[in-house]
Enzyme design. Structure first.
Site, PDB file in Angstrom:
ATOM      1  N   GLN A  10      38.203  28.753  37.292  1.00 54.28           N
ATOM      2  CA  GLN A  10      39.105  27.763  37.859  1.00 54.28           C
ATOM      3  C   GLN A  10      38.450  26.391  37.882  1.00 54.28           C
ATOM      4  O   GLN A  10      37.264  26.258  38.146  1.00 54.28           O
ATOM      5  CB  GLN A  10      39.479  28.201  39.271  1.00 54.28           C
ATOM      6  CG  GLN A  10      40.856  27.737  39.703  1.00 54.28           C
ATOM      7  CD  GLN A  10      41.490  28.665  40.719  1.00 54.28           C
ATOM      8  OE1 GLN A  10      41.378  29.874  40.601  1.00 54.28           O
ATOM      9  NE2 GLN A  10      42.146  28.107  41.707  1.00 54.28           N
ATOM     10  N   SER A  94      33.693  33.744  37.487  1.00 51.15           N
ATOM     11  CA  SER A  94      34.743  34.114  38.436  1.00 51.15           C
ATOM     12  C   SER A  94      35.915  34.751  37.690  1.00 51.15           C
ATOM     13  O   SER A  94      35.751  35.808  37.081  1.00 51.15           O
ATOM     14  CB  SER A  94      35.156  32.891  39.264  1.00 51.15           C
ATOM     15  OG  SER A  94      35.970  33.269  40.345  1.00 51.15           O
ATOM     16  N   LEU A  95      37.108  34.134  37.691  1.00 46.61           N
ATOM     17  CA  LEU A  95      38.233  34.747  36.993  1.00 46.61           C
ATOM     18  C   LEU A  95      37.935  34.925  35.506  1.00 46.61           C
ATOM     19  O   LEU A  95      38.529  35.791  34.842  1.00 46.61           O
ATOM     20  CB  LEU A  95      39.512  33.928  37.182  1.00 46.61           C
ATOM     21  CG  LEU A  95      39.695  32.655  36.334  1.00 46.61           C
ATOM     22  CD1 LEU A  95      40.393  32.929  35.016  1.00 46.61           C
ATOM     23  CD2 LEU A  95      40.460  31.610  37.111  1.00 46.61           C
ATOM     24  N   ARG A 119      45.502  38.748  41.956  1.00 48.59           N
ATOM     25  CA  ARG A 119      44.270  38.178  42.498  1.00 48.59           C
ATOM     26  C   ARG A 119      44.516  36.791  43.074  1.00 48.59           C
ATOM     27  O   ARG A 119      44.069  36.463  44.170  1.00 48.59           O
ATOM     28  CB  ARG A 119      43.210  38.133  41.398  1.00 48.59           C
ATOM     29  CG  ARG A 119      41.805  37.687  41.825  1.00 48.59           C
ATOM     30  CD  ARG A 119      40.880  37.783  40.612  1.00 48.59           C
ATOM     31  NE  ARG A 119      39.486  37.445  40.912  1.00 48.59           N
ATOM     32  CZ  ARG A 119      38.940  36.256  40.771  1.00 48.59           C
ATOM     33  NH1 ARG A 119      39.683  35.229  40.361  1.00 48.59           N
ATOM     34  NH2 ARG A 119      37.652  36.051  41.026  1.00 48.59           N
ATOM     35  N   HIS A 203      35.102  33.459  47.027  1.00 53.38           N
ATOM     36  CA  HIS A 203      33.751  34.036  46.978  1.00 53.38           C
ATOM     37  C   HIS A 203      33.018  33.922  48.312  1.00 53.38           C
ATOM     38  O   HIS A 203      31.838  33.596  48.361  1.00 53.38           O
ATOM     39  CB  HIS A 203      32.935  33.411  45.837  1.00 53.38           C
ATOM     40  CG  HIS A 203      33.552  33.648  44.498  1.00 53.38           C
ATOM     41  ND1 HIS A 203      33.586  34.898  43.919  1.00 53.38           N
ATOM     42  CD2 HIS A 203      34.192  32.811  43.642  1.00 53.38           C
ATOM     43  CE1 HIS A 203      34.219  34.812  42.761  1.00 53.38           C
ATOM     44  NE2 HIS A 203      34.605  33.556  42.573  1.00 53.38           N
ATOM     45  N   GLN A 252      33.392  41.194  43.451  1.00 52.69           N
ATOM     46  CA  GLN A 252      33.356  39.807  42.984  1.00 52.69           C
ATOM     47  C   GLN A 252      34.219  38.890  43.841  1.00 52.69           C
ATOM     48  O   GLN A 252      33.938  37.697  43.975  1.00 52.69           O
ATOM     49  CB  GLN A 252      33.816  39.775  41.516  1.00 52.69           C
ATOM     50  CG  GLN A 252      33.637  38.454  40.819  1.00 52.69           C
ATOM     51  CD  GLN A 252      34.868  38.062  40.040  1.00 52.69           C
ATOM     52  OE1 GLN A 252      35.949  37.984  40.577  1.00 52.69           O
ATOM     53  NE2 GLN A 252      34.671  37.827  38.748  1.00 52.69           N
TER      54      GLN A 252
END
Length: 311
Positions: A10, A94-95, A119, A203, A252
């Site tokens: 992101q 991340s994603l 998500r 996170h 995660q």
């Protein structure tokens, strides 16, 4: 040259993303059409035309960035003879870890799009808007960031979310506590401490409800061994076992993105070239800060395909 394919997270989104690829290559159009069908939404139209406010909603941004990455990857395969199984590693920020797994055919494109929609919605729902925050501490190392958190006044959650590169640490938690850490961070080496334009404290342990939702969603999805080894965000280590991948994707959501460690792990194993697939050049910049001796290449636009074919 030994290589890894890496996939952005992101912050790399922009109106118009993926449009040139779709206009130039059937393989890219097929990806966007499949994602639109999986989501029951014209996400490709939103990516192409905006508005930016809607594109930056987490539930849209996450599948959109993945779609751009996979479109670019499929074009590389169709037009430039790329074979991800010949890479040493795949990894994503991340994603982007979902993009990496989709690119390595561990999770289907349709399932990946649906998982990222869930998500994004779950992360947004976990903490009411305005109660959480994230901030970048620039110029500080991990130890300095930990000291800044420990020294900040007040109660509340504030944790290290991303170890992005030497001198770039991201913190996440309750807004008042994050702001307190930023206010005192310069005493511990930070040159800049600034809040990030995000809608939730990603996170961090505040994302626990989203982790539970992802555990449920991932339990229903088929995951197979990836075509090449994944370096996982939360461990910065190799993983190929589908059950382990499933478990790490849940962890995660609340866990730290260990990007510096991940890149160092790949370079220590002999990786010489990092190919960033998808929108922007954020990861390439971070990788160069981590190790100036490696090569980077970005593939997100039609002109990049030819550059890849020359390596």
């Amino acid at each position: 040259m030994t290589r890894a394919f890496v996939f952005p997270g992101q912050g790399s989104q922009a109106v118009g993303m993926g449009a040139a690829l779709a206009d130039a290559f059937p393989a890219a159009r097929e990806v966007f059409e499949e994602v639109d069908e999986a989501l029951g939404q014209k996400l490709s139209k939103l990516m192409r035309e905006g508005p930016m406010e809607e594109l930056t909603l987490t539930a849209n941004t996450q599948p959109a960035l993945m779609a751009h990455s996979i479109a670019a990857m499929r074009v590389l395969e169709a037009e430039a003879g790329a074979d991800i199984s010949n890479a040493m590693f795949v990894a994503g920020h991340s994603l982007g870890e979902y993009s990496a797994l989709c690119a390595a055919r561990a999770i289907s494109l349709s399932d990946t799009a649906k998982l990222l929609r869930i998500r994004g919605e779950a992360m947004q729902a976990a903490v009411p808007v305005g109660e959480g925050a994230m901030a970048a501490l620039i110029g500080v190392d991990m130890e300095g960031a930990k000291k800044a958190i420990d020294a900040a006044p007040g109660a509340g959650v504030c944790e290290i979310a991303n170890d992005n590169a030497p001198g770039q640490v991201v913190i996440s938690g309750e807004k008042a506590r994050v702001e307190a850490v930023c206010a005192g961070a310069k005493e511990f080496g930070a040159k800049i401490a600034k809040l990030l334009p995000v809608s939730a404290p990603f996170h961090s342990s505040l994302m626990a409800p989203a982790a539970e939702r992802m555990k449920e969603a991932l339990a229903e999805v088929k995951i197979v061994a990836p075509a090449t080894t994944l370096v996982a965000n939360v461990t910065a280590k190799d993983v190929a076992n589908p059950a382990s991948i499933r478990d790490l994707l849940v962890k995660q959501v609340t866990g730290r993105v260990r990007w510096t460690e991940s890149v160092n792990h790949m370079t220590k194993q002999g990786c010489e070239l990092f190919i960033e697939v998808g929108a922007g050049k954020v990861l390439s910049g971070l990788i160069k800060r981590i190790n100036r001796d490696v090569e980077t290449l970005n593939v997100g636009e039609p002109g990049d395909i030819e550059a890849f074919a020359k390596i």
